[in-house]
Write a protein that holds these residues in place. Structure first.
Motif, mmCIF file in Angstrom:
data_model
loop_
_atom_site.group_PDB
_atom_site.id
_atom_site.type_symbol
_atom_site.label_atom_id
_atom_site.label_comp_id
_atom_site.label_asym_id
_atom_site.label_seq_id
_atom_site.Cartn_x
_atom_site.Cartn_y
_atom_site.Cartn_z
ATOM 1 N N GLN B 92 0.804 -0.942 0.105
ATOM 2 C CA GLN B 92 0.002 0.191 -0.280
ATOM 3 C C GLN B 92 0.389 1.325 -0.138
ATOM 4 N N ILE B 93 2.346 0.865 -0.058
ATOM 5 C CA ILE B 93 3.065 2.361 -0.758
ATOM 6 C C ILE B 93 3.177 2.804 -1.922
ATOM 7 N N PHE B 94 2.578 4.006 -2.228
ATOM 8 C CA PHE B 94 2.321 4.515 -4.049
ATOM 9 C C PHE B 94 3.372 5.615 -3.960
ATOM 10 N N GLY B 95 3.348 6.438 -3.099
ATOM 11 C CA GLY B 95 3.686 7.865 -2.925
ATOM 12 C C GLY B 95 5.335 7.950 -3.504
ATOM 13 N N THR B 96 5.806 9.385 -3.971
ATOM 14 C CA THR B 96 6.663 9.847 -4.556
ATOM 15 C C THR B 96 8.054 9.761 -3.159
ATOM 16 N N ASP B 100 4.171 12.615 0.033
ATOM 17 C CA ASP B 100 3.198 12.449 -1.221
ATOM 18 C C ASP B 100 2.712 10.907 -0.810
ATOM 19 N N TRP B 104 -1.187 11.423 -1.692
ATOM 20 C CA TRP B 104 -1.427 11.101 -3.028
ATOM 21 C C TRP B 104 -3.179 10.915 -3.358
ATOM 22 N N SER B 105 -3.662 10.630 -2.533
ATOM 23 C CA SER B 105 -5.050 9.920 -3.166
ATOM 24 C C SER B 105 -6.292 11.358 -2.861
ATOM 25 N N ASN B 107 -5.109 14.196 -3.182
ATOM 26 C CA ASN B 107 -4.445 14.798 -4.908
ATOM 27 C C ASN B 107 -5.415 15.091 -5.860
ATOM 28 N N ILE B 108 -5.908 13.208 -5.917
ATOM 29 C CA ILE B 108 -6.436 12.802 -7.630
ATOM 30 C C ILE B 108 -7.694 12.694 -7.029
ATOM 31 N N LEU B 109 -8.218 12.794 -5.758
ATOM 32 C CA LEU B 109 -9.689 12.936 -5.214
ATOM 33 C C LEU B 109 -10.107 14.752 -5.903
ATOM 34 N N GLY B 110 -8.933 16.191 -5.982
ATOM 35 C CA GLY B 110 -8.857 17.319 -5.694
ATOM 36 C C GLY B 110 -9.343 17.603 -4.842
ATOM 37 N N PHE B 138 10.651 4.118 -0.909
ATOM 38 C CA PHE B 138 11.209 2.642 -1.448
ATOM 39 C C PHE B 138 11.929 2.272 0.037
ATOM 40 N N TYR B 139 12.924 3.278 -0.091
ATOM 41 C CA TYR B 139 14.192 3.223 0.969
ATOM 42 C C TYR B 139 13.804 2.745 2.125
ATOM 43 N N ARG B 156 -7.624 9.133 5.977
ATOM 44 C CA ARG B 156 -9.592 9.106 5.833
ATOM 45 C C ARG B 156 -9.802 9.532 6.884
#
Lengths: 243, 222
Positions: B92-96, B100, B104-105, B107-110, B138-139, B156
């Motif tokens: 469940q890790i997506f951010g850069t 982030d 990120w979510s 951000n996507i949902l505005g 990731f590190y 959330r």
């Protein structure tokens, strides 16, 4: 059929190379269909799951439809089967090209599935005895193992992404595409990190520490293998002569 | 239906070509309590959480979340009310960057950027990883990733939490932060189901502790 199940991986590699080449050279639908049926039979005799392969091939139907329409619209040959004004949406030539591509791809996929009926160890040994460098064989072996892991990672990440509360059925295409960007990056980075770890693990196990690698178990071609290769060559030549 | 936020009714489940995991299993989980499930490897703990979330579907029986059958809910809808922490935080890790990862979510949902950035910074501070906010996630170490995944779940406004082995690879200091955080959230009315092997952790947070064995509740401690 025991002899087929015990077929040497090199015989299978030869068959796959021959059939895949024929699939590219042949243009008519009937010979391609015969090649496909032949490959299915050999896959079955070797102990492969032909039904499962057939089930997976259903996804190629979209390619058939797509190519048929593209060929029909951009290539004006053939008789129109579906027409919208001056634009030919589907022609018999377009359909022929779509089917041709579908059959070619299916022959390559089904014949390649025959290789999966050998164990990884046997396949590696077969390739090594074909004088392919160990580094390349190992790379192939690792990528074959890596792909399902990559697929699982994509699935898990997509699942986790949905569980963050983003309802993919309801969000716009633009937001969906942005979300997929977030999916690609970690999968790529994780794959690179895994490869790095794997390289270290291999070095630790002494990969390439010796110049020459010996094998405890060597494969030997039997009479049935020679017969299989001979028959494949004869049938392949007949296909080419009467194409 | 009482105050039970999650109701598991008579479910049966088995994996393809595998042994039966659950056969007529039932359990009710109150929405304002922390329930803990202890059990050996392979006893069905993670499978149970996946059945609740709707990741897996039971062959028989139903799971109700806030009186709604989870068969009728999409994963996104379940995820809106229940925060789920995977056993492997990498999933469940997506951010850069660490920051982030939290935003990120949104951000996507505005959503309102100022509001969620402030919330994210506060959460990072509470979980003791604010100093890592510009690092690539990731590190990070496994323990840091777990805290980050948990912090991003908290972004959330969830009603319930499901945590699968939250203490594995956490040092004692971070386990204490987690205990405090769970108690704090519980004080705000957020219930949780926690899967763990750590009995001390279970005792520290659990209102009810269940022992799962071969797909059955062997005993319960209140």
């Amino acid at each position: 059929m025991k002899p087929f199940r015990e077929l040497d991986p090199r015989s299978k590699i030869f068959y796959v190379a021959l059939v895949s080449t024929l699939a590219v050279l042949l243009n008519k639908l009937l010979p391609l269909l015969i090649l496909l049926m032949g490959s299915f039979i050999i896959l079955y005799l070797c102990g492969g799951n032909g039904i499962n392969t057939l089930y997976r091939l259903r996804k190629l139907i979209f390619i058939l439809v797509g190519i048929s329409i593209i060929q029909s619209i951009f290539n004006n040959d053939g008789k129109a089967l579906i027409q919208l004004g001056n634009i030919m949406i589907l022609t018999d030539y377009g359909l022929f090209r779509g089917l041709q591509f579908l059959l070619r791809l299916s022959v390559i996929i089904v014949s390649s599935s025959i290789l999966l009926t050998s164990t990884n160890r046997d396949l590696t040994q077969g390739l090594l005895q074909l004088r392919i460098p160990y580094e390349i064989v190992f790379m192939l072996l690792i990528s074959a193992k890596f792909l399902p892991l990559l697929r699982d990672e994509f699935k898990n990440k997509a699942l986790a992404m949905e569980l963050t509360g983003i309802d993919f059925k309801k969000v716009s295409l633009e937001k969906k595409l942005t979300a997929y960007k977030y999916l690609l990056l970690p999968v790529t980075v994780n794959s690179l990190l895994k490869s790095k770890e794997m390289a270290i693990a291999m070095e630790v196990r002494g990969f390439r520490s010796m110049d020459r690698r010996t094998s405890f178990r060597e494969l030997k071609l039997r009479i049935f293998d020679y017969l299989f290769i001979f028959l494949s060559v004869v049938l392949g030549s007949l296909f080419l002569i009467f194409k | 239906m009482g105050d039970d936020y999650i109701q598991i009714g008579d479910i049966s489940f088995l994996y393809k070509k595998g042994k039966t995991i659950f056969d007529g299993f039932s359990l009710n989980l109150p929405g304002d309590k922390i329930s803990v499930i202890l059990g050996d490897n392979g006893s069905g703990k993670t499978t149970l959480t996946k059945l609740i979330m709707g990741i897996l579907k039971p062959l028989d029986g139903n799971v109700f979340i806030d009186r709604k059958n989870n068969r009728d809910l999409s994963l996104g809808e379940v995820g809106k009310s229940i925060g789920y922490l995977f056993q492997n935080p990498d999933h469940q890790i997506f951010g850069t960057s660490v920051l982030d990862q939290l935003v990120w979510s949104n951000n996507i949902l505005g959503e309102d950027r100022e509001y969620y950035t402030e919330k994210a910074n506060n959460l990072l501070n509470e979980f003791g990883i604010l100093d890592l906010k510009d690092r690539y996630p990731f590190y990070l170490s496994m323990g840091e990733k777990r805290m980050l995944a948990l912090a991003s779940v908290m972004m959330r406004d969830i009603r319930y939490l499901i945590l699968d082995e939250p203490t594995s690879s956490l040092d004692s200091e971070r386990v204490d932060i987690l205990i405090d955080k769970l108690k704090y959230l519980n004080g705000k009315g957020i219930g949780a189901l926690v899967i763990t092997h750590d009995f001390d952790f279970a005792k520290a947070i659990g209102h009810r502790i269940f022992h799962l064995e071969d797909g059955r509740i062997k005993d319960e401690t209140i």
